[in-house]
Design an enzyme around this catalytic site. Structure first.
Site, PDB file in Angstrom:
ATOM      1  N   GLU A 293       0.826  -1.216   0.000  1.00 11.66           N
ATOM      2  CA  GLU A 293       0.000   0.000   0.000  1.00 11.66           C
ATOM      3  C   GLU A 293       0.858   1.264   0.000  1.00 11.66           C
ATOM      4  OE1 GLU A 293      -3.054   0.107  -0.560  1.00 11.66           O
ATOM      5  OE2 GLU A 293      -3.840  -1.876  -0.061  1.00 11.66           O
ATOM      6  N   ARG A 297       0.736   3.829  -3.266  1.00  6.15           N
ATOM      7  CA  ARG A 297       0.095   5.112  -2.981  1.00  6.15           C
ATOM      8  C   ARG A 297       1.119   6.227  -2.765  1.00  6.15           C
ATOM      9  NH1 ARG A 297      -5.545   3.959   0.240  1.00  6.15           N
ATOM     10  NH2 ARG A 297      -5.704   1.729  -0.163  1.00  6.15           N
ATOM     11  N   ASP A 426      -5.183 -10.177  -7.967  1.00  2.64           N
ATOM     12  CA  ASP A 426      -5.586  -9.395  -9.132  1.00  2.64           C
ATOM     13  C   ASP A 426      -4.441  -8.669  -9.830  1.00  2.64           C
ATOM     14  OD1 ASP A 426      -5.324  -7.880  -6.853  1.00  2.64           O
ATOM     15  OD2 ASP A 426      -7.075  -6.616  -7.212  1.00  2.64           O
ATOM     16  N   GLU A 561     -12.175   0.500 -10.316  1.00  2.00           N
ATOM     17  CA  GLU A 561     -11.812  -0.445 -11.377  1.00  2.00           C
ATOM     18  C   GLU A 561     -12.706  -0.342 -12.612  1.00  2.00           C
ATOM     19  OE1 GLU A 561      -9.916  -1.540  -7.739  1.00  2.00           O
ATOM     20  OE2 GLU A 561     -12.059  -1.337  -8.160  1.00  2.00           O
TER      21      GLU A 561
END
Length: 666
Positions: A293, A297, A426, A561
């Site tokens: 993360e 980010r 994913d 998404e």
């Protein structure tokens, strides 16, 4: 002889009072009750002592609500009797008025005022008293009751500040966002919401077309207003309670939003954020951060902003956080730990396992590779490419599909047999393609793994729903297929389209279009027009609806998404339906998640437009990804973050595609 005389009374002779005999005096009754109480067992006495106070408390809690309902019933009964009396011709007698004669109306000296609307007594509102009072002052309504529309007033009698509000469980939305039946696609075109040449139905005069770019920019300003006022410098905004939450205590939302503000041309807001980065942002903190993360980010956001602005401040900050994340790779297998203490320089796995998720360890490569290219320090690139080399040769794959977990000690896949394109796996597939594109399409191992995995998706996970035949991607668990699809999987249409744009097979684009339709239907078939986090598809022929949503999966987190894939599909096909679908989704975000004081909130129930139930959290990716992709979708400038020059990381931060190396002279 006469019979004995019949007596109509009974004679009773009382002896001297004995204290042991029956006595109905108060003192005796008290002693009798006490004796009966002492005769009860200890368990019986305990039960009574617990039940009685509990019953009293329940009555105190329930009584106000029951009283309100009783009052409502009585009011309706009175109104009903009054209406019945009117129907039967029973009318009240007015003193001084002769029946059958219409009295002359009194003369009015002042202006004629509009008749006051009827007042309905609301049921008691749920929630804390302070919130109820605030809602009443602002003209809000309860969860289950919407305030009746006020009579129309003349132009100029009501300003914008007088716009009534509608509330649901504390989150307040403007009246024009109040829940109502959604207009059809044709009605939206006529209203000008979907572009074209809108016409006013009253006088056939053309209306001003909706400026979608400006609408998205205003949405960002509104979200930024809430963050600036209630959560400045903190990780995430809680818009309903007007507060904030911390994850890493590093200003996640601010850093995630930097390049979005630059792309939208919000220079004033950008300069405020830049000042905070220069003066307040420090990574010398004793805090654990998640490697994945913080990479996508923070590191990704700083690198992207550096490339867009050329300001060295952001590169220096990127180098700082990048070097502090390096201890995560100090493991026996070179598969990184999930957590790093950026102040102490130590790393560790989660407390409950020594595993990391495959998506996390294989979706940090774009950022670390770019950091090496900019700093000329190969360490960052070396550690992440070593991870890819190990994953490439590991056993445990199924037709190119990878399990969800990998052990940091052994370097082997764990929890074998479960394959998904949803959470925990994913972005592995996304970064296979994007690393290949980033590096100039030269790393053949990455391309081979990507192509093989897409064939594995077609063979094992692709199905069609019933009755409409929507193409979807399910999951495989130990040979058993599950028709479950996360919203996260909606990254796939965009990724497939990007691959086709870069020379991969054309059937990838066809599959992208089919999956794009499915992801749109995940929104369109919900009552709020917003997608749930997870859906299940019906695969039984002739039964039920295509999409089913379990109660625990009905939340919406403002995820990007679907909008991301709409952006890719529109850029590559120029088919305006993708813009129209995006506009519908954007309008529903405004209708059901916008909080008037500033910000947008995730919601718990996309199936209940009357009560979406706010979660009171605005994820940083709503500004960093969702609104950015909306803006790019509606932009007519193909050079605004050209997909031939930039590659987006999984947090929508654009990084440059590396230029080809010069050919050495012979």
């Amino acid at each position: 002889m006469y019979p004995p005389t019949r007596k109509d009374f009974v004679s009773l002779t009382l002896s001297e009072r004995d204290p042991r005999t029956y006595n109905n005096g108060k003192q005796w009754r008290r002693q009798s009750c006490w004796r009966k109480w002492k005769q009860l067992s200890r368990l019986q006495r305990c039960v009574i002592l617990v039940v009685l106070p509990l019953a009293v408390v329940c009555w105190i809690v329930v009584y106000p609500s029951l009283a309100g309902h009783w009052r409502g019933f009585s009011d309706r009964a009175v109104n009903k009797e009054s209406d019945k009396g009117d129907e039967q011709g029973l009318k009240p007698i007015i003193p001084g008025v002769v029946p059958g004669v219409i009295p002359e109306p009194p003369k009015q000296n002042g202006p004629v005022l509009p008749e006051a609307p009827p007042v309905r007594r609301p049921f008691p509102k749920r929630g804390p008293p302070g919130l109820q009072n605030r809602m009443q002052k602002k003209g809000n309504v309860s969860d289950s009751q919407v305030e009746e529309q006020k009579p129309a007033v003349k132009t100029g009698e009501q300003g914008e500040g007088d716009k009534p509000l509608v509330s649901w469980r504390g989150a307040m939305i403007e009246a024009d966002q109040a829940t109502e039946p959604q207009p059809s696609h044709q009605e939206k075109v006529q209203d000008g919401q979907l572009g074209g040449a809108p016409v006013d139905p009253a006088d056939n005069a053309p209306l001003k077309p909706v400026n979608r770019l400006e609408a998205v920019t205003e949405a960002f300003r509104h979200a930024w207003k809430g963050y600036k006022e209630f959560a400045w410098g903190h990780d995430e905004l809680k818009p309903v309670s007007k507060s904030y939450s911390e994850w890493f205590n590093l200003g996640l939302t601010l850093i995630d939003s930097l390049d979005t503000m630059w792309i939208m041309g919000l220079k004033e807001e950008f300069e405020e954020a830049k000042t905070w980065v220069a003066t307040e942002l420090s990574f010398a903190k004793n805090v654990d951060v998640n490697l994945f993360e913080s990479t996508i980010r923070i590191l990704g956001g700083l690198l992207s902003t550096y490339h867009l602005t050329g300001d060295a401040l952001f590169l220096e900050k990127a180098k700082d956080i990048g070097s502090r994340l390096m201890p995560a790779f100090s493991t026996p297998s070179k598969i990184p730990y999930s957590d790093v203490n950026i102040g102490k320089g130590t790393a560790h796995p989660p407390r409950w396992t020594s595993d990391s998720t495959v998506a996390e360890v294989t979706s940090i490569q774009l950022e670390f590779r770019e950091l090496s290219r900019l700093t000329k320090d190969p360490r960052y690139r070396d550690v992440v490419e070593e991870v890819m080399r190990q994953v490439h040769k590991l056993d445990g794959k199924h037709d190119g599909l990878v399990p969800m977990f990998i052990n940091t000690n052994s370097g082997q896949f764990t929890h074998l047999g479960v394959y998904t394109l949803g959470a925990r796996a994913d972005s592995y597939y996304e970064y296979l393609l994007k690393q290949w594109v980033q590096g100039g399409k030269k790393e053949t191992e990455l391309l081979e793994d990507y192509l093989k995995s897409m064939e594995g998706v077609k063979k094992n996970l692709l199905r069609k729903s019933s009755p409409k035949g929507l193409t979807f991607v399910g999951e495989l668990s130990h040979g058993h297929f599950s028709p479950k699809m996360d919203h996260l999987v909606c990254f796939l249409p965009g990724t497939l389209a990007l691959g086709a744009h870069n020379g991969l097979p054309e059937d990838h684009m066809e599959l992208a279009k089919q999956l794009m339709e499915t992801c749109y239907q995940m929104y369109a078939q919900m009552e709020t027009g917003l997608s749930p986090e997870i859906v299940h598809f019906n695969v039984q022929a002739g039964e039920g609806q295509d999409i089913e949503v379990k109660l625990a999966d009905r939340h919406n987190l403002l995820r990007p998404e679907t909008v991301e894939s709409l952006f890719y599909l529109y850029r590559f096909t120029k088919d305006k339906k993708y813009r129209d679908w995006g506009w519908e989704i954007f309008e529903n975000f405004n209708k059901y998640t916008k909080v008037p004081s500033g910000g947008y909130t995730s919601i718990n129930n996309v199936r209940d437009p009357q009560y979406p139930n706010p979660r009171d959290k605005m994820e940083s990716f709503f500004l960093g990804e969702t609104l950015k992709y909306f803006y790019l979708l509606f932009s007519d400038d193909p050079e605004l973050i050209s997909l031939d020059k930039y590659i987006f990381n999984t947090e929508a931060h654009p990084l440059p595609i590396w230029p080809p190396l010069p050919v050495p002279a012979v």
